[in-house]
Design a protein around this motif. Structure first.
Motif: not given
Ligand code: FES
Ligand code: FAD
Ligand code: FES
Length: 479
Positions: A40-44, A46-51, A69
């Motif tokens: 997934k993409e959360g923050c784009a 590197g801060g949320c880890g969804a990717c 990330n």
């Molecule tokens: S989308 Fe949040 S760390 Fe990559």
């Protein structure tokens, strides 16, 4: 050999991408081209880890698995590696991987948006360690944010892996993947696509030749800073030279006087190494970004970025570190103390690169470092402070103090050092030293902290350092 074809291993096959877009993120490629939407993409940024995805890299005839990330990684940097996505954890007969099953068993997911990222972080832990305690699990998932489940069920899921058989489909298929990695691991890359260029040399000599012809190219190491130009500022990077393909610069060595860290060494490797020499350096690195960030980010990148809040910088300044700068013809060793010129400006010239960082060994000294940030994990410092000193006959000797977040560059506290040098620590001296910090720094206010708060914390950290030293009965604080 140089090629414009990126080769990587995916699902036990060599995948080739001819002349790819050099600014395309791995996340975009995974979702749009591989059509795997589990990641997934959360923050784009590197801060949320969804990717989070896991990469496998050949090291000493073994596969080294590490999480990244994918939102801040450019596709061409995948060259020579194995790509593992959350979908690939399900085995061919449809059964879930032990990591996935543990998240089910312990109710580690609610809306599920963060779950693939957590699974991949836990998967890399599962592959790299044989037992899993609270500290390890918390460190593993420090770069993954969950806004509905909460972390306890996820930590319990991680702990339950202690009772699981560690032989999974990746262990069984290891030999085959090693053979495939060997086949694709030996090429330098040069891509020319429209107005964009990308080079991934494998040797320093090659790098120099490319630099000579492409003096304005951006050097890319872990990309944890540079890539945000594309993902956040929405700009293109026309010309890139990827440094982390140069294995020759991925080293840590030591002689009697200093530790030398090669430019492409990931921070995570140095974090383990430095524990023995400067344990506070290790503690600060443990709070630097996340495992995903530290698996690729480098000290050279941190230094070249020259951010006033770069975490390694005050530590390196207080340890009197030197940077080894290389250009096409010359090598220069520059004290870090003279390296930062102004906000994000350094002495680094076009055509030059950081080859390594030398960190002196002060075997008799006390080294202490502190990071103050709003959140404990995965947060940028408001203030970072480092103290390096010797105590001889209750007097302070050889003191070097440096702060980040207090000026436009990370900087030594020279007036404060002068007060403390050759002094016995008394409350009066401490008051004078704290006052001297006001001469050293005029911190600004921004979203992270006010100038007033920064100064107060800087003084308190100085106090804390000497109270801790006193507490260990190395000196006595007297009136
Ligand atoms: S989308 Fe949040 S760390 Fe990559
Ligand atoms: C989510 C997240 C969390 C972060 N947390 C922290 C944190 O806690 N503390 C902190 O200090 N930073 C943090 N950062 C910032 C970033 O990780 C660091 O600045 C990192 O050290 C940059 O290293 P890199 O190898 O990724 O550099 P890159 O992004 O590849 O490059 C950064 C700059 O350095 C230059 N460069 C790279 N290598 C060389 C070289 N060998 N010679 C000359 N120039 C070079 C590049 O051209 C570029 O200008 C974070 C970033 C993210 C995205
Ligand atoms: S389960 Fe919803 S964000 Fe984690």
């Amino acid at each position: 050999m140089t090629s414009n074809i990126i080769k990587f291993i995916y699902q036990d096959k060599i995948v080739e991408e001819k002349n790819p877009d050099t600014n395309e993120t791995l996340l975009n490629y995974i979702r749009a081209k591989l059509k795997k939407t589990g990641t997934k993409e959360g923050c784009a940024e590197g801060g949320c880890g969804a990717c989070t995805v896991v990469l496998g890299e050949l090291k000493d005839n073994k596969i080294n698995y590490f999480p990244v990330n994918s939102c801040i990684m450019f596709l061409p940097t995948l060259q020579g590696k194995q790509l593992i996505l959350v979908e690939d954890l399900v085995s061919k007969n449809g059964s879930l991987h032990p990591v996935q099953q543990s998240m089910v068993n312990w109710h580690g997911s609610q809306c599920g948006f963060c779950t693939p990222g957590f699974v991949m972080s836990l998967f890399s832990m599962f592959k790299n360690f044989s037992s899993y305690n609270d500290d390890l699990i918390k460190n593993t998932i420090s770069g993954n944010l969950c806004r509905c489940t909460g972390y306890k069920p996820i930590i319990k899921a991680g702990k339950s892996l202690n009772n699981k058989n560690r032989i999974d489909q990746f262990t069984k298929n290891k030999k085959n993947v090693i053979q495939l990695l060997k086949k694709i691991n030996n090429e330098s890359i040069a891509i020319y696509k429209k107005n964009k260029k990308y080079f991934a040399p494998r040797y320093v000599q090659e790098l120099k030749k490319i630099l000579k012809k492409n003096i304005n190219a951006h050097l890319l190491s872990g990309g944890t800073d540079l890539s945000l130009i594309v993902t956040k500022e929405r700009k293109d990077i026309d010309s890139i030279i990827y440094m982390n393909s140069i294995e020759e610069l991925n080293y840590i060595k030591k002689n009697n006087t200093y530790i030398e860290v090669g430019a492409t060494t990931p921070l995570i490797k140095f974090e383990d190494y430095v524990q023995k020499y400067y344990s506070d350096f290790n503690s600060i690195l443990k709070r630097y970004g996340s495992v995903q960030i530290r698996s690729v980010a480098t000290m050279a990148g941190n230094i070249a970025t020259a951010s006033p809040i770069g975490d390694t910088l005050p530590l390196l300044l207080s340890l009197d570190a030197k940077v080894v700068l290389k250009s096409i013809k010359k090598t220069k060793v520059v004290p870090l103390n003279n390296f930062f010129l102004n906000y994000r400006k350094t002495k680094l010239k076009k055509g030059q690169f950081i080859e390594s960082v030398r960190i002196p060994l002060f075997s008799k000294n006390i080294f202490k470092a502190y990071k103050i940030s709003k959140r404990f994990d995965d947060d940028i410092s408001s203030i970072c402070a480092a103290f390096n000193l010797e105590m001889i006959n209750k007097k302070v000797k050889n003191i070097k103090i440096a702060y980040g977040g207090m000026a436009s560059v990370p900087k030594r506290a020279v007036y404060c050092e002068k007060i403390l040098l050759n002094s016995t620590i008394t409350e009066k001296i401490m008051e004078k030293a704290k006052k001297a910090l006001e001469r050293d720094f005029k911190p600004i206010s921004d979203t992270r902290a006010s100038g007033k708060y920064r100064m107060m914390v800087a003084k308190n950290l100085l106090n804390k350092c000497f109270l801790e030293i006193a507490h260990k009965k190395l000196i006595r604080v007297t009136n």
